[in-house]
Design a protein around this motif. Structure first.
Motif, short mmCIF file in Angstrom:
data_model
loop_
_atom_site.label_atom_id
_atom_site.label_comp_id
_atom_site.label_asym_id
_atom_site.label_seq_id
_atom_site.Cartn_x
_atom_site.Cartn_y
_atom_site.Cartn_z
N ASP D 209 -51.28 -27.83 -54.10
CA ASP D 209 -50.99 -28.13 -52.69
C ASP D 209 -50.58 -29.57 -52.47
OD1 ASP D 209 -53.45 -29.53 -52.72
OD2 ASP D 209 -54.54 -27.74 -52.07
N THR D 210 -50.64 -30.37 -53.51
CA THR D 210 -50.29 -31.79 -53.40
C THR D 210 -49.55 -32.21 -54.66
OG1 THR D 210 -52.35 -32.19 -52.18
CG2 THR D 210 -51.25 -34.11 -53.11
N ALA D 211 -48.44 -32.91 -54.48
CA ALA D 211 -47.69 -33.39 -55.65
C ALA D 211 -47.10 -34.76 -55.38
CB ALA D 211 -46.58 -32.41 -56.00
N MET D 212 -47.05 -35.57 -56.43
CA MET D 212 -46.38 -36.87 -56.36
C MET D 212 -45.36 -36.87 -57.48
SD MET D 212 -48.99 -39.26 -54.80
CE MET D 212 -48.92 -38.34 -53.27
N ILE D 213 -44.14 -37.10 -57.12
CA ILE D 213 -43.04 -36.94 -58.07
C ILE D 213 -42.25 -38.24 -58.14
CG2 ILE D 213 -41.01 -35.55 -58.63
CD1 ILE D 213 -42.27 -33.38 -56.69
N THR D 214 -41.88 -38.61 -59.35
CA THR D 214 -41.04 -39.79 -59.55
C THR D 214 -39.76 -39.37 -60.25
OG1 THR D 214 -43.05 -41.10 -59.88
CG2 THR D 214 -40.97 -42.13 -60.51
N LEU D 215 -38.64 -39.74 -59.67
CA LEU D 215 -37.35 -39.43 -60.28
C LEU D 215 -36.66 -40.72 -60.72
CD1 LEU D 215 -35.93 -36.95 -57.55
CD2 LEU D 215 -37.44 -36.43 -59.49
#
Lengths: 332, 332, 332, 332
Positions: D209-215
């Motif tokens: 339900d929670t995500a932190m994404i780095t591109l």
């Protein structure tokens, strides 16, 4: 009467000197700075401090505490001398640039039993305190993730970059500390990417000007930090603490309350510029906390151990950026 | 099926035409406009209305209601013809420029028994409704005073000024109406000052471009209105309702959600420009209310009597401005 | 070294005392207050001032200036004694409650030639200065009208109301002063309505708690003031200066930079509470201006004549409220 | 006349139906939905569409285009049938949940030569367009990094979670698309962490339900995304594009323009709730773009290839979350 000595008559030293001297029952007795300068002279005059050598400070039994605001490469030695002399210390971060060395110093300082407070002033800022207390009091519900933004108004001079320890240690360290402080637990994994997007000269100096960092805490909560050496509008210092019942958003502190309406729309002023101004109250309150520590033993919000742990995260971020992989931090 | 006829293919007529035609079970049967124009032609095509003479409208028993959005000097005559023909009316304000004449028309229209709704669209705007309902529900406590701001983006053309009835009647009438609507009682005293601060040509045309108006209500509550033909940033439409438990502040509706941060600070867009855009939803809802009146007899928020009372205040403001003295309004 | 004496150890006296004592080269030599109190004692100790009788102050040739922050009924006498003794004066407003008497005092003080600065601190507030300077520099274009809001967090105690001189003189006087200051010209007409909408006890004490005031300037520009003894959210202190090229809106100064997002929406903190906090910087800067006047003759932003003129407007507002008619102010 | 057929009478299908039918010269000829429901019936009546089987649509040569808004598991088959029949397609994302299958479908659709627009409506939102155009026009300087926030008002029902494809594909895909769109280049590296912080039932259903994404983009620029199934205040949809000359911050679109001031401070309303409302204009504009594609060949802002690339990033994020390592995306 509490008697203090200050090392370092530079910008941050001056802030601490005036904040110390302005307190009731506090006297800034000594000022130590190897460089003969007008600033040193004026600071001594305005605070009533005597300009002396370090030796005088450490051998004067009437000195209750020392404030270390000199250049970073002198911190460790002064900490050890204060530990030997049994003087309480307020020390600007970082203890030193080399992490292994810091570990060693912290062990020795802790072994000495002196009080040692570290200059993480942001913990004393009323805005950040407000966030912390709202969470601590349970008003906001459970803290789930944090987004933090720190951007300088403009990149520092290259010679500063060269001796700063790099973006992670120099700038992001306050965010690492705030992450630990708000979460109330340690970080177990760090992932960092970064690059030179603003000024190639920073890259040539071996540093980066932009970083995006992801932290995972021991219990599985998350922090995203974005750190940058420039924001087009000035100093950008924000935080968002996402909790189950409230989202707490800390905005920038603007220079004034004016809105100018014209054909472009509605314009508010840039933020306060720069950290000396933005955190003026925080610096005042942290110095009061140091005095309260000396006077009645109240534990300050940040000790030397916090400096070590924040620096551990900066090291991990540097490693992650170098290798392109997340770095695990084992319990220690 | 509800069948409507529209008088006037101008800007506001088009708004009403599309809003009427977009409703389920509503047909815009006729369009009346003496001027042959592309706008008239296109409006007819896009709404499926037939272009006819007024006579056709009033003699067609299938027409349920007429929308009067033609030039102000035609309103009174069309109202009387609708009253004679027993057609329900939605009429743009004002009924006429001459107050004594308006009084007479309103008496006749009321005597006829037709439904007659007046185009005070602001009563239907969701923001203003929100204020009204918060007060009506007792959430805000007692309403004590109101500050209202209406400023156009720029002065209208001088030929518009000349036939507008003047600032009080042309622009401020919506604020007079809102004052009555929010207070829920009549005004007993009006004081107005005003002048030509923006463009002397407006003064030369016998009008003013800036006015400050103070209203005292029967029960002794107060309203301050400031009305102006220009705001540097565009259309300025705000209200502050000061209540015992809450201060309700209605801000401008901006064009977008973007904030641009640069060396000047933080810039938000200008407000929606102009009333057609700002009150797009209000126009939709008031036309829906007209249809609801026709369909099931629901009383609209503004009737022809409200037009009379708002105009009475505009007359009083004009008199006050002329004489320099407050004008009392006797119960009537 | 500049030597000052302070009359009055109350709340505002303390503010002035600390601000005076904190300045370089300034010494608060004497403190005069007839009431023996802990506050008086502590203030003396913390500022190093000696508690003496008024006579000592006026007969000591080393005293450069006196700060009059005692109760209103003592202002006039102290002003005259300072004038006789040739001491420069910083005096809190008002000079006295009775306007004819004030006129007389001002004439005498001016005849004496002493420097006499009046405590219109708002002129020194950085936000209000910003507005003034933007207009003065021509950035905003021509100032055309002003809307001012002053609302207290809550009505004062009734015994304060009784000796305050009334809403117009006690609270609105700062707005009257700001109107004159921003317009840069005198007011020619005043219209005021007002009433007791918040607390009938205020009415029983012969005062009002709500007022709406309209000013017309000599050159035909307008000011609307709304003054109130309560705002549900706290201290409400705003201004809007409508100029030809810019609309300058001064918002409230909030307590912090936090936005709390929850099911109700987004909540910002109440404003700083109350004028002591809101105008902390203004009080500091006005005391610095008094010292600058003593040190190098710099003209302060507000002199005793400004106090007289603001009070003239308060008198006119009271008269207008009493009679229900606008009051003309002849050139004088 | 442009003739369209719609597959799917659900919530988003209804939005597209009304937007299509409201356009001049557009007729919604057919509606296909296997479920007999009141919604289907009403939609057909209100838009004038005939309820038919898919076969009728694909065999009717007068149909210019089809809108695929049915359940995700039907998209691929309908795309292939449209490709065979040579019908232009507007398709809701995603093409299918299985990435390998999507790759195959996209290849076939592209080979067929039909026009195929994908429902990335956010590209059509005026706010996001504004950001894009300001960058494209060079006003903002070079885009350096982006911070994106997408939080739902509340977690969806568990049965929706189960067939949604997971947070990365279901929710974050719009952010992946926006990242590519604003950067104007492909992503080379993805790092994602995530967890179940809100509801363990989501974890039990195999999702987070929670995500932190780095591109990291090909040219070395960065994007941080935080995606969450809940924000305490409602739908949270923001973006910050940090450019060399401007920081462009897109805030939430609030429900109204009211500020309520009370003892808690100043409260603005929650944001528009939910995407159907927030992106109402975007849905209108993307359907207009589909019609413009049919009418005069204008290239829409998002094609089927964009769906594939966004899904590739969602796949990489899922893989990164699973392995705990960043995932490289080779040029393809």
């Amino acid at each position: 009467m509490i008697r203090l000595a200050l090392f370092g008559a530079g910008r941050i030293g001056q802030v601490h000197a005036f904040n110390a001297a302005a307190q009731q029952g506090v006297c800034l007795k000594y000022l130590v700075d190897p460089v003969t300068s007008t600033a040193r002279q004026q600071l001594a005059e305005r605070t009533g401090a005597r300009i002396v050598e370090a030796e005088t400070v450490f051998s004067d039994p009437s000195v209750d505490g020392v404030i270390i605001a000199s250049s970073t490469d002198t911190h460790a030695d002064l900490l050890l001398r204060a530990a030997d002399a049994g003087k309480a210390v307020f020390c600007e971060k970082p203890v030193a640039l080399d992490f292994a060395y810091v570990t060693d110093i912290v062990r020795k300082v802790e072994a000495s039993g002196i009080a040692c407070m570290l200059g993480f002033q942001r913990r004393y800022d009323p805005d950040f305190r407000h966030v912390r207390e709202r969470i601590a009091q349970g008003l906001a519900g459970t803290l789930e993730h944090i987004i933090m933004t720190t951007r300088d108004p403009a990149p520092p001079p290259i010679d500063y970059v060269q001796r700063s320890g790099g973006l992670f240690l120099d700038q992001a360290i306050h965010d690492f500390d705030m992450a630990r402080y708000l979460l109330g637990e340690e970080i177990s994994r760090v992932y960092a990417v970064g690059g030179c997007l603003i000024d190639p000269a920073i890259g040539a100096a071996g540093d980066i000007d932009t970083a995006m960092i992801t932290l995972t805490s021991r219990s599985g909560r998350f922090v995203q930090m974005n750190n940058c050496r420039r924001a087009a509008f000035g100093y950008d210092q924000r935080l968002e603490a996402v909790c189950s019942k409230e989202v707490l958003s800390l905005g920038n502190s603007l220079q004034n309350n004016l809105t100018i309406g014209d054909a472009r729309g509605f314009t508010r002023s840039p933020p306060q510029n720069y950290f000396i101004e933005r955190f003026a109250m925080a610096y005042r309150l942290e110095m009061a906390a140091f005095v309260a520590r000396l006077r009645n033993g109240e534990t300050p919000l940040a000790g030397i151990r916090d400096g070590l742990e924040a620096q551990r995260l900066a090291e991990a971020a540097r490693e992650s950026h170098r290798t392109g992989l997340p770095v695990d931090i084992a319990p220690h």
